[in-house]
Design an enzyme around this catalytic site. Structure first.
Site, PDB file in Angstrom:
ATOM      1  N   CYS A 136      32.116  42.085  48.099  1.00 13.45           N
ATOM      2  CA  CYS A 136      31.996  42.135  46.637  1.00 13.45           C
ATOM      3  C   CYS A 136      33.288  41.665  45.980  1.00 13.45           C
ATOM      4  O   CYS A 136      34.261  42.422  45.885  1.00 13.45           O
ATOM      5  CB  CYS A 136      31.651  43.558  46.200  1.00 13.45           C
ATOM      6  SG  CYS A 136      31.514  43.715  44.401  1.00 13.45           S
ATOM      7  N   CYS A 139      34.323  43.606  42.905  1.00 17.00           N
ATOM      8  CA  CYS A 139      34.935  44.913  43.184  1.00 17.00           C
ATOM      9  C   CYS A 139      36.362  44.758  43.697  1.00 17.00           C
ATOM     10  O   CYS A 139      37.254  45.493  43.286  1.00 17.00           O
ATOM     11  CB  CYS A 139      34.144  45.666  44.257  1.00 17.00           C
ATOM     12  SG  CYS A 139      32.370  45.592  44.077  1.00 17.00           S
ATOM     13  N   ASP A 140      36.571  43.826  44.613  1.00 22.23           N
ATOM     14  CA  ASP A 140      37.832  43.803  45.370  1.00 22.23           C
ATOM     15  C   ASP A 140      38.732  42.601  45.090  1.00 22.23           C
ATOM     16  O   ASP A 140      39.866  42.558  45.574  1.00 22.23           O
ATOM     17  CB  ASP A 140      37.522  43.847  46.879  1.00 22.23           C
ATOM     18  CG  ASP A 140      36.808  45.145  47.257  1.00 22.23           C
ATOM     19  OD1 ASP A 140      37.088  46.169  46.628  1.00 22.23           O
ATOM     20  OD2 ASP A 140      35.965  45.115  48.169  1.00 22.23           O
TER      21      ASP A 140
END
Ligand code: NDP
Length: 315
Positions: A136, A139-140
């Site tokens: 992701c 997300c990261d």
């Protein structure tokens, strides 16, 4: 072998399921939630969650899930461990059976079984999980500002992830196993003209290396041909974007799914094609797949379930 009855059965324990449980219990629907294989869902495999509103200093994925779970229980949701293995949506009330022998009859059902990112199946993916491997970018990606990353895949997701990462990282490799991108033309064009992105066509990943964090990937180009070449790239992050698998096997014969297996919702609602059965989160959302959007969908599903019960005099 226990038998239960509830106005609202929730299947799945990610942000969508827990949020549905919070709303349903506050609406006096005394929901029962089955947690399945991975209580907390995909967020239990992430480290810090920095994009869930309300946590300016970030919160760990597992902690966020434990807090949501506790909040649902505090309002009276019954959370049971067990995997729902069969459902009957033809007869009313609906019936579901769990692997621990439970049988649940329910006036409404909220499906929140999520989706799982696909991985290549390399042992190294597990080794570097949280240490450089992610599925992701939203997300990261932030952890890779100014660094070099690789994205695997040639579809719209991979192109989108590569473009997103190019706004943060200094260099992005896109590792594509075919000699072309499968993504839509517009995405292809954006990727191909982005100077930070280097597309490595005809390439597959053999392994990852570095201690303790990821430092590189070993790739093979033109595998199995006379032009086969094995080489390394130096990277700090390795992002998988080879698709997700929605967890809908249980529902394929009773709920309408799209071509990729995601639950189809009636426009702008959480309603499936079966009256009284609702869906929320990644299982019904091939597009956004974020914790916050899943939580929002869980809220909507619980509100739709409550309205369905009230409007049909089923209280
Ligand atoms: P896709 O199935 O479209 O693409 C998957 C990609 O991963 C393909 O390039 C495939 O290669 C590659 N792949 C699969 N398995 C492997 C493997 N083992 N090793 C290496 N590469 C592999 O999935 P997406 O998640 O990209 O998209 C899913 C759906 O969502 C699509 O319909 C897409 O259009 C849509 N979508 C739309 C977006 C938008 O409109 N903005 C954004 C994101 C997704 P190969 O081509 O060789 O099979």
């Amino acid at each position: 072998m226990a038998e239960f009855s509830t106005p609202c059965l929730i299947i799945g324990a990610g942000p969508a399921g827990y949020t549905a449980a919070i709303y349903a219990s506050r609406a006096n629907l005394t929901p029962i939630l089955y947690e399945g294989h991975q209580p907390g869902g995909q967020l239990t495999t992430t480290t810090d969650v920095e994009n869930f509103p309300g946590f300016p200093s970030a919160i760990s994925g597992p902690q966020l899930m434990m807090d949501m779970r506790a909040q649902a229980q505090a309002f009276g949701a019954e959370i049971r461990s067990g995997i729902i293995t069969s459902v009957d949506f033809k007869n009313r009330p609906f019936t579901a059976k769990a692997d621990n022998g439970d049988t649940v009859t329910a006036t409404t059902v909220i499906i929140a079984t999520g989706a799982n990112a696909r991985y290549l199946g390399l042992p190294d993916e597990e080794k570097y999980s949280g240490l450089g491997v992610s599925a992701c970018a939203t997300c990261d990606g932030f952890f890779y500002r100014g660094k070099t990353v690789a994205v695997v895949g040639g579809g719209d997701s991979a192109c989108e992830e590569a473009l997103y990462l190019s706004s943060l990282a200094s260099k992005v490799y896109l590792i594509v196993r075919k000699p072309f991108l499968r993504a839509s033309k517009v995405m292809q064009e954006r990727v191909l003209k982005n100077e930070k992105i280097t597309v490595l066509f005809n390439c597959n990943t053999l392994g990852l290396f570095g201690e303790p964090n990821l430092q590189g990937a070993k790739l093979v180009e033109n595998s199995g041909t006379e032009n086969e070449q094995v080489f390394d790239i130096a990277i700090d992050g390795f992002f998988l974007a080879i698709g997700h698998t929605p967890n809908t096997a249980l529902f394929k014969d009773c709920i309408r799914l799209d071509d990729n297996g995601y639950i189809k919702l009636e426009d702008g609602t959480s309603m499936t094609n079966v009256d009284g059965v609702f869906a929320a989160g990644d299982v019904a959302d091939p597009r956004y797949q974020q914790a916050i959007s899943a939580a929002g969908m869980g809220c909507r599903a619980a509100m739709d379930a409550e309205r369905y019960i009230t409007e049909n005099g089923l209280r």
